[in-house]
Design an enzyme around this catalytic site. Structure first.
Site, PDB file in Angstrom:
ATOM      1  N   SER A 189      -4.525   3.930   4.457  1.00 38.40           N
ATOM      2  CA  SER A 189      -5.909   3.691   4.044  1.00 38.40           C
ATOM      3  C   SER A 189      -6.058   4.914   3.994  1.00 38.40           C
ATOM      4  O   SER A 189      -5.577   6.180   3.421  1.00 38.40           O
ATOM      5  CB  SER A 189      -7.454   2.811   4.591  1.00 38.40           C
ATOM      6  N   ASP A 264      -2.256  -6.585  -1.942  1.00 30.89           N
ATOM      7  CA  ASP A 264      -3.631  -5.171  -2.158  1.00 30.89           C
ATOM      8  C   ASP A 264      -4.600  -5.082  -2.924  1.00 30.89           C
ATOM      9  O   ASP A 264      -4.201  -4.655  -4.254  1.00 30.89           O
ATOM     10  CB  ASP A 264      -3.261  -3.611  -1.741  1.00 30.89           C
ATOM     11  N   HIS A 296      -4.770  -5.517   2.055  1.00 28.41           N
ATOM     12  CA  HIS A 296      -4.948  -4.114   2.584  1.00 28.41           C
ATOM     13  C   HIS A 296      -4.100  -3.885   3.622  1.00 28.41           C
ATOM     14  O   HIS A 296      -4.504  -2.617   4.419  1.00 28.41           O
ATOM     15  CB  HIS A 296      -6.686  -3.889   2.193  1.00 28.41           C
TER      16      HIS A 296
END
Length: 320
Positions: A189, A264, A296
């Site tokens: 991320s 995601d 994600h």
């Protein structure tokens, strides 16, 4: 938390009659859930796996979670001129010889990685046990050190964030057996953004990167989070241009593995696809691992396990 110690988090109780009263005092990460007159406190500490969950003033709840398979061999430090909260993890029974380095940050707003919590360091320790010195640093923009610290990344999510990782690396090398000629970085991320940024901007320091679910172009990120830090792109696009990875694609000269879940719905797969396209257009070899059906995060046990093994193989190949 105390303003000088972002590695802990405590629970306090406040009332007009009594003011603020500390509910927890043991160093660790403590959280609370409150409903009506019932408060439940969850406490995780560095020297015990898992967490203890108890009703405030009542019973402790039984836990049947499995113990982690690794035991963190972690040293917590404050590194560099900014006194960066830093964790260094070494293999157990290491003989003191120089080790290849794996930086393992998140590094962005709203989340800390250097915590006095046993389980917070388990994945990093797994990499350490494969023969790495793992360095984890919370730099400017991360929580726990006051508003000025968090706001220091305003209009620039790249420069200070990356500089702090490098400062912590060099400071840790004065105390621990780090081979600075073999330094990799991995992250997910915001950490994936930071990992890719590291090899694109500073190949003199970082020799390989694994970028998982990275934000590569902040105009593609879909929440108010982005405008909080970079402003409105319609009125001032400069911070977005300066923080984007896409213009840096022609500068890649180190191995880069991009990993992205195709389902995601937070950092959409277009981030990785656009960076990969820019790298290909610039004639820069790189690797892309698409994860079909993965969002994600990677909660599927088989995917999570084999993803770690794939990263390990990439890092060993890249740093050999």
């Amino acid at each position: 938390n105390p303003i000088d110690d972002p590695t802990v988090q405590h629970v306090w109780r406040w009332s007009a009659a009594e003011g603020a009263i500390a509910v927890t005092t043991e160093p660790g990460i403590h959280t609370a859930s409150v409903g009506g007159g019932t408060a439940v406190v969850r406490s995780a500490v560095l020297d015990r796996p898992g967490a203890v969950t108890a009703v405030l003033g009542g019973p402790t709840l039984a836990s049947h979670t499995l113990a982690p398979l690794v035991r963190p061999n972690v040293s917590l430090r404050r590194c560099g001129p900014n006194r960066l909260a830093t964790a260094v993890l070494l293999p157990h029974h290491h003989d003191g010889s120089p080790l290849p380095v794996l930086m393992d940050p998140y590094g962005g707003p709203h989340a800390s990685r250097v915590l006095q919590s046993h389980n917070a360091h388990c994945a990093s320790q797994w990499f350490a046990d494969q023969g790495f010195a793992v360095v984890v640093t919370d730099g400017r923009g991360t929580p726990g050190r006051g508003s000025e610290w968090e706001r220091s990344v305003h209009l620039d999510l790249a420069t200070a964030v990356l500089d702090d990782q490098i400062d912590a690396l060099h400071a840790a090398a004065h105390e621990f057996p780090l081979d600075l000629q073999r330094v990799a970085i991995r992250g997910w991320s915001f950490g994936g953004y930071l990992a890719a940024l590291a090899v694109l901007r500073r190949p003199d320091v970082f020799h390989a990167a694994v970028a998982g679910a990275p934000v590569t172009e902040w105009r593609l990120y879909d929440t108010h989070y982005t405008e909080r830090y970079l402003g409105n792109p319609a009125s001032d696009p400069a911070p977005y241009d300066a923080s984007s990875l896409l213009p840096l694609a022609p500068h890649l000269e180190r191995p880069l593995l991009l990993v992205h879940g195709l389902a995601d719905d937070n950092v959409v797969a277009a981030h990785t696809l656009q960076l990969s396209s820019a790298l290909l257009a610039a004639g820069k070899p790189h690797e892309v691992l698409p994860l079909s059906g993965v969002t994600h995060m990677t909660p599927q046990a088989v995917v999570a396990e084999n993803l770690l093994l794939h990263q390990l193989d990439f890092l060993r190949r890249s740093l050999s």
